[in-house]
Scaffold this active site. Structure first.
Site, short mmCIF file in Angstrom:
data_model
loop_
_atom_site.label_atom_id
_atom_site.label_comp_id
_atom_site.label_asym_id
_atom_site.label_seq_id
_atom_site.Cartn_x
_atom_site.Cartn_y
_atom_site.Cartn_z
N SER A 124 9.48 -25.34 26.71
CA SER A 124 8.19 -25.94 27.03
C SER A 124 8.24 -27.44 26.83
O SER A 124 8.99 -27.94 25.98
CB SER A 124 7.14 -25.33 26.10
N THR A 126 6.25 -28.92 25.27
CA THR A 126 5.77 -29.14 23.90
C THR A 126 6.90 -29.66 23.01
O THR A 126 6.63 -30.32 22.00
CB THR A 126 5.15 -27.85 23.31
N TYR A 148 4.09 -23.08 17.03
CA TYR A 148 4.57 -22.60 18.34
C TYR A 148 5.66 -23.54 18.86
O TYR A 148 6.75 -23.11 19.25
CB TYR A 148 3.41 -22.51 19.35
N LYS A 152 9.96 -23.14 19.66
CA LYS A 152 10.70 -23.49 20.88
C LYS A 152 11.84 -24.46 20.54
O LYS A 152 12.95 -24.33 21.06
CB LYS A 152 9.75 -24.13 21.91
N TYR A 176 9.01 -25.96 30.71
CA TYR A 176 7.88 -25.87 31.63
C TYR A 176 6.82 -26.89 31.25
O TYR A 176 6.53 -27.05 30.07
CB TYR A 176 7.19 -24.51 31.58
P1 NAD Z 1 2.85 -14.02 28.60
O1 NAD Z 1 2.24 -13.76 27.26
O2 NAD Z 1 2.03 -13.73 29.80
O3 NAD Z 1 4.23 -13.24 28.73
C1 NAD Z 1 5.06 -12.96 27.63
C2 NAD Z 1 5.40 -11.48 27.68
O4 NAD Z 1 6.26 -11.18 26.59
C3 NAD Z 1 4.18 -10.57 27.54
O5 NAD Z 1 4.19 -9.61 28.57
C4 NAD Z 1 4.33 -9.92 26.17
O6 NAD Z 1 3.80 -8.61 26.15
C5 NAD Z 1 5.83 -9.97 25.98
N1 NAD Z 1 6.27 -10.06 24.58
C6 NAD Z 1 5.80 -10.87 23.60
N2 NAD Z 1 6.49 -10.68 22.45
C7 NAD Z 1 7.44 -9.73 22.73
C8 NAD Z 1 8.46 -9.12 21.97
N3 NAD Z 1 8.62 -9.43 20.68
N4 NAD Z 1 9.24 -8.20 22.57
C9 NAD Z 1 9.05 -7.86 23.88
N5 NAD Z 1 8.09 -8.40 24.65
C10 NAD Z 1 7.29 -9.34 24.08
O7 NAD Z 1 3.33 -15.54 28.59
P2 NAD Z 1 3.85 -16.42 29.79
O8 NAD Z 1 2.81 -17.44 30.09
O9 NAD Z 1 4.37 -15.56 30.86
O10 NAD Z 1 5.03 -17.19 29.06
C11 NAD Z 1 6.38 -16.72 29.12
C12 NAD Z 1 7.23 -17.63 28.27
O11 NAD Z 1 7.09 -18.97 28.74
C13 NAD Z 1 6.86 -17.66 26.79
O12 NAD Z 1 8.04 -17.71 26.03
C14 NAD Z 1 6.08 -18.94 26.65
O13 NAD Z 1 6.17 -19.50 25.36
C15 NAD Z 1 6.77 -19.84 27.67
N6 NAD Z 1 5.90 -20.92 28.16
C16 NAD Z 1 4.70 -20.61 28.73
C17 NAD Z 1 3.86 -21.63 29.16
C18 NAD Z 1 2.51 -21.32 29.75
O14 NAD Z 1 1.67 -22.22 29.81
N7 NAD Z 1 2.25 -20.12 30.21
C19 NAD Z 1 4.26 -22.97 29.02
C20 NAD Z 1 5.52 -23.24 28.45
C21 NAD Z 1 6.32 -22.20 28.03
#
Ligand code: NAD
Ligand code: UDP
Length: 338
Positions: A124, A126, A148, A152, A176
């Site tokens: 991220s 971040t 958080y 990362k 991202y």
């Molecule tokens: P999301 O919460 O929609 O998807 C994450 C998925 O991982 C979920 O389906 C959840 O059920 C699953 N999960 C969580 N912990 C788990 C575990 N211990 N074992 C198995 N499954 C698990 O989030 P997203 O927006 O799709 O983000 C995906 C990744 O991208 C994350 O790592 C997040 O930190 C990173 N990210 C997201 C954003 C954003 O704004 N959405 C920005 C930067 C980075």
């Protein structure tokens, strides 16, 4: 290629599953459903017309991961699974370190033991902390301002060390910026439970009438209209960036950090206006105090993604907003039927 997506039923994982499947890969999904539902699996199958292998399980379960890597003859892993809410991470840091850092360690152990060395990690913007200059390039100093972000950063550092230990490793950390938008089918998108923390899902709930008004966190930033600026990127562009990163790893060893953004910053007021245009009505909003910890301006330098991955974001703000509205309406009509 056989590609394992951890957290594959989540927001970004599900869009990436579609893109990779359409590109001819076989996608295998692991998710513990802590922030997603099996409904998404059905929709992925409806959307692509293909059955997906799905295992319900936790990324911290190393034997399960090893079994999946072997059973499905996995070539590459995209690691999305983790917790992602900044505010929640301040209240529950141990859960964040467990899910995110322990989860990554578990995955690395399983991959190492199984001889699977290609990994794309969801990082991220971040990790850049408070911007020292703009646009943010990949050599900008890194730091963390909350648990958080620290997860990362720790994972990125761990991955860099791991890749130095064995030249077989091929790892890309995709940083991202602000993923928004939904698949044009309206079948998958961002659907947070409870009151959304992020701007776009909050706007969508206000537009649907589920929430009364949008709070704009501060109009006294040193920007043209006083509201904060972010680099919003369509989730389908982001998904395509993962496909490009996987192809990149065919020819690149070592550890790489690459920004995925558009390179364009947009203010909160601009987002509101664009969404109003997409829905053809005005959006109730009021300006409130700044949100603690928010930076004024954040946007990416995107040259590295273009030169290294051959990838560039294609979709504009209008498409981001209209796809969210289409998805939101799909959800409402589905709820009415249910
Ligand atoms: P999301 O919460 O929609 O998807 C994450 C998925 O991982 C979920 O389906 C959840 O059920 C699953 N999960 C969580 N912990 C788990 C575990 N211990 N074992 C198995 N499954 C698990 O989030 P997203 O927006 O799709 O983000 C995906 C990744 O991208 C994350 O790592 C997040 O930190 C990173 N990210 C997201 C954003 C954003 O704004 N959405 C920005 C930067 C980075
Ligand atoms: N924001 C806002 N109202 C909200 C949610 C967010 O004004 O209800 C602002 C927030 O202050 C930031 C921008 O919108 O300037 C993007 O916030 P988001 O939480 O989506 O992303 P991040 O802060 O993580 O970049």
């Amino acid at each position: 290629m056989n590609i394992l997506l951890t957290g594959g039923l989540g927001y970004i994982g599900s869009h990436t599953a579609v893109t990779l499947t359409e590109a001819g890969h076989k996608v295998i999904l692991l998710d513990n459903l802590s922030n997603s539902s099996l409904d998404v699996l059905e929709r992925l199958q409806a959307l692509t017309g293909k059955p997906f292998a799905f295992i319900e399980g936790d990324v911290r379960d190393t034997p399960l991961l090893s079994k999946m890597l072997a059973d499905y003859r996995i070539d590459s892993v995209v690691h999305f699974a983790g917790l992602k809410a900044v505010g929640e991470s301040l209240e529950k840091p141990v859960e964040y370190f467990s899910n995110n850092v322990q989860g990554a360690i578990s995955l690395l152990q399983a991959m190492n033991d199984s001889g699977v060395y290609k990994l794309v990690f969801s990082s991220s913007a971040t990790v850049y902390g408070e911007p020292e200059y703009l646009p943010l390039d990949e050599v900008h100093p890194t730091s963390a301002t909350n648990p958080y972000g620290r997860t990362k950063l720790h994972i990125e550092e761990m991955l860099e060390d791991v890749s130095s230990s064995n030249s077989e490793w091929r790892i890309v950390c995709l940083r991202y910026f602000n993923p928004v938008g939904a698949h044009p089918s309206g079948l998958i998108g961002e659907d947070p439970s409870g009151i959304p923390n992020n701007l776009m899902p909050y706007i969508a709930r206000v537009a649907s009438g589920a929430l009364p008004e949008l709070n704009i966190f501060g109009d006294d930033y040193p920007t043209e209209d006083g509201t904060a600026i972010r680099d919003y990127i369509h989730v389908c562009d982001l998904a395509e960036g993962h496909g490009a990163a996987i192809n990149y790893l065919d020819n690149q060893k070592g550890w790489h950090a690459i920004n995925l953004g558009t390179g364009q910053g947009h203010s909160v007021f601009e987002m509101v206006r664009t969404f109003e245009k997409a829905i053809g009505q005005s959006l109730p909003h009021r300006v409130t105090a700044r949100r603690a910890g928010d930076v004024a301006v954040c946007y990416a330098k995107t040259d590295k993604a273009y030169t290294e991955l051959g990838w560039k974001a294609q979709r504009d703000l209008d498409e981001m907003c209209s796809s969210v509205w289409y998805f939101q309406n799909f959800q409402i009509s589905k709820d009415k039927v249910a």
